[in-house]
Motif scaffolding. Structure first.
Motif, PDB file in Angstrom:
ATOM      1  N   UNK A   1       0.836  -1.206   0.000  1.00  0.00           N
ATOM      2  CA  UNK A   1       0.000   0.000   0.000  1.00  0.00           C
ATOM      3  C   UNK A   1       0.870   1.256   0.000  1.00  0.00           C
ATOM      4  N   UNK A   2       1.991   1.222   0.729  1.00  0.00           N
ATOM      5  CA  UNK A   2       2.896   2.379   0.768  1.00  0.00           C
ATOM      6  C   UNK A   2       3.465   2.673  -0.619  1.00  0.00           C
ATOM      7  N   UNK A   3       4.002   1.644  -1.288  1.00  0.00           N
ATOM      8  CA  UNK A   3       4.596   1.870  -2.607  1.00  0.00           C
ATOM      9  C   UNK A   3       3.544   2.276  -3.629  1.00  0.00           C
ATOM     10  N   UNK A   4       2.354   1.730  -3.509  1.00  0.00           N
ATOM     11  CA  UNK A   4       1.277   2.120  -4.427  1.00  0.00           C
ATOM     12  C   UNK A   4       0.909   3.585  -4.224  1.00  0.00           C
TER      13      UNK A   4
ATOM     14  N   UNK B   1       1.553 -13.199  -4.286  1.00  0.00           N
ATOM     15  CA  UNK B   1       0.925 -12.435  -5.375  1.00  0.00           C
ATOM     16  C   UNK B   1      -0.556 -12.199  -5.120  1.00  0.00           C
ATOM     17  N   UNK B   2      -1.163 -12.966  -4.224  1.00  0.00           N
ATOM     18  CA  UNK B   2      -2.594 -12.820  -3.966  1.00  0.00           C
ATOM     19  C   UNK B   2      -2.939 -11.511  -3.264  1.00  0.00           C
ATOM     20  N   UNK B   3      -1.961 -10.802  -2.706  1.00  0.00           N
ATOM     21  CA  UNK B   3      -2.283  -9.551  -2.017  1.00  0.00           C
ATOM     22  C   UNK B   3      -2.561  -8.429  -3.010  1.00  0.00           C
ATOM     23  N   UNK B   4      -2.395  -8.704  -4.308  1.00  0.00           N
ATOM     24  CA  UNK B   4      -2.668  -7.673  -5.312  1.00  0.00           C
ATOM     25  C   UNK B   4      -4.100  -7.182  -5.285  1.00  0.00           C
ATOM     26  N   UNK B   5      -5.006  -7.962  -4.704  1.00  0.00           N
ATOM     27  CA  UNK B   5      -6.404  -7.552  -4.617  1.00  0.00           C
ATOM     28  C   UNK B   5      -6.541  -6.253  -3.813  1.00  0.00           C
TER      29      UNK B   5
ATOM     30  N   UNK C   1      -4.959 -13.791 -10.471  1.00  0.00           N
ATOM     31  CA  UNK C   1      -5.994 -14.816 -10.445  1.00  0.00           C
ATOM     32  C   UNK C   1      -6.894 -14.670  -9.232  1.00  0.00           C
ATOM     33  N   UNK C   2      -6.321 -14.333  -8.080  1.00  0.00           N
ATOM     34  CA  UNK C   2      -7.122 -14.215  -6.867  1.00  0.00           C
ATOM     35  C   UNK C   2      -8.169 -13.120  -7.003  1.00  0.00           C
ATOM     36  N   UNK C   3      -7.776 -11.968  -7.549  1.00  0.00           N
ATOM     37  CA  UNK C   3      -8.732 -10.877  -7.713  1.00  0.00           C
ATOM     38  C   UNK C   3      -9.824 -11.239  -8.717  1.00  0.00           C
ATOM     39  N   UNK C   4      -9.427 -11.851  -9.843  1.00  0.00           N
ATOM     40  CA  UNK C   4     -10.418 -12.199 -10.862  1.00  0.00           C
ATOM     41  C   UNK C   4     -11.363 -13.287 -10.366  1.00  0.00           C
ATOM     42  N   UNK C   5     -10.864 -14.217  -9.556  1.00  0.00           N
ATOM     43  CA  UNK C   5     -11.749 -15.219  -8.959  1.00  0.00           C
ATOM     44  C   UNK C   5     -12.715 -14.547  -7.985  1.00  0.00           C
ATOM     45  N   UNK C   6     -12.211 -13.607  -7.179  1.00  0.00           N
ATOM     46  CA  UNK C   6     -13.085 -12.905  -6.232  1.00  0.00           C
ATOM     47  C   UNK C   6     -14.193 -12.159  -6.958  1.00  0.00           C
ATOM     48  N   UNK C   7     -13.828 -11.460  -8.036  1.00  0.00           N
ATOM     49  CA  UNK C   7     -14.834 -10.734  -8.808  1.00  0.00           C
ATOM     50  C   UNK C   7     -15.801 -11.695  -9.479  1.00  0.00           C
TER      51      UNK C   7
END
Length: 378
Positions: free
Chosen positions: A134-137, A319-323, A330-336
């Motif tokens: 979140x900081x770097x973003x 990589x799943x924290x990208x949500x 993949x994690x975000x697209x599965x969640x959506x």
């Protein structure tokens, strides 16, 4: 009753117990699936994987290939899996390189270098990964716009719209073929040639760049340059390729966090090298660089590789924290997809199966590498 008969009976009992356990597990799974289907029918929800052929009707931020809102769930999830593997592979490579550098610095005798490396490890290892992300973003989205972009030799540009870098005009199919050959080439050379490791490495380093250039020349659009460089035109950059802010933030966060852990693995492996071997190297006149390359690193790798494999698997799962920042892994697209389709069990099953396949492949590769690095008894 002799010992042979006793062993046979014990073996039969073990087989019977294992068979009963397998049957009990199968009954539980079948019962759970049947119960889930009944509950879904009561709620009016359909089950099965037929939804994969339906159009999603929504878009997302990043894809390695062309995408549209008319893509099916199957194609969307495939793109998510590609994004996850792409991000994980880049993060693993960069984390390993930086981790080896920091770990070597941690093992150095120079007080300044050692202190700086120690500070790096303590800072990035002890701050939660999602907080770093979140900081770097937040830092990246507050960068100046394209006209005031940070430039590196007028080749790469970093702005609040992403990182613009030069790109080869190579088709996706040609790039995939070159990548596949690059992975297979070390095994082919080992099977069909009698070359040593250094000879195979030199051949690989010469052949792969030549293949990349050849594939680019053959697959690029007619009249297009070999390399497309980004250029500022108006309020945006044209040419080259744009790496999204979300992907840049993910790479920075995961690489810094992962490399801090890998650095400790490397430092521990280097300290396990017997001091007598280092002293012997000094006695025969080897330089510190030669001692590190010829003695410390080869010996340390036998200790480093198993825990290093665990870190690679952790990085892939990270990589799943990208949500949290909207990166379309993949994690975000599965969640959506769960929200849009309601196929919770099927989509979670797909997510688990993909990560199981990826991480199992990494584990098997690490086991193979570990076996290759072990000293052979003569």
């Amino acid at each position: 009753m002799d010992m042979t008969q006793q062993r046979r009976r014990l073996r039969q009992r073990r087989i019977a117990l294992q068979a009963m356990l397998v049957m009990l597990t199968a009954v539980i799974i079948v019962g759970a699936v049947s119960s889930a289907r009944v509950n879904l029918d009561v709620l009016g929800l359909s089950s099965g994987f037929g939804f994969l052929n339906r159009a999603t009707g929504w878009s997302y931020s990043f894809s390695l290939i062309e995408r549209s809102i008319d893509d099916t769930y199957a194609r969307t999830l495939t793109i998510g899996a590609m994004n996850t593997v792409f991000l994980g592979a880049i993060s693993i490579v960069l984390s390993t390189i930086l981790g080896f550098a920091i770990g070597t610095a941690r093992d150095a005798r120079g007080l300044g270098v050692n202190a700086a490396a120690t500070a790096f490890v303590q800072v990035f290892r002890n701050i939660p990964l999602i907080l770093q992300l979140v900081f770097w973003y937040a830092v990246l989205i507050h960068l100046p716009g394209p006209r005031q972009a940070i430039t590196v030799f007028d080749i790469a540009f970093l702005s609040n719209r992403g990182l613009m870098i030069p790109a080869l005009n190579i088709s996706l199919m040609a790039a995939a073929l070159v990548l596949g050959f690059a992975v297979a080439m070390p095994f082919l050379m080992r099977w069909f040639t009698g070359w040593e490791t250094t000879q195979r490495l030199r051949a690989w380093l010469v052949t792969i760049p030549a293949l990349v250039i050849l594939a680019t020349l053959m697959s690029r659009p007619e009249g297009a340059p070999l390399v497309s460089a980004p250029e500022l035109k108006g309020l945006r950059f044209v040419g080259g390729t744009t790496v999204s802010i979300e992907l840049v933030a993910m790479i920075i966060g995961i690489v810094l966090y992962g490399s801090a852990y890998i650095a400790e693995v490397v430092r521990g492996g280097l300290q396990e090298v017997p001091k007598g071997l280092v002293e012997a190297g000094k006695a025969v006149g080897l330089s510190p660089r030669d001692i590190w390359i010829r003695i410390k690193l080869p010996m340390a790798l036998r200790t480093i590789i198993p825990p290093l494999g665990n870190q690679w698997i952790f990085i892939m799962k990270a990589t799943t924290i990208g949500v949290a920042i909207g990166f379309s892994d993949l994690f975000m697209l599965v969640s959506t997809s769960i929200t849009q389709s309601g196929q919770t069990l099927e989509l979670i099953g797909i997510l688990m199966a993909v990560f199981l396949g990826i991480n199992y492949s990494i584990a098997q590769a690490v086991n193979w590498l570990n076996a290759r690095m072990q000293l052979k008894a003569h």
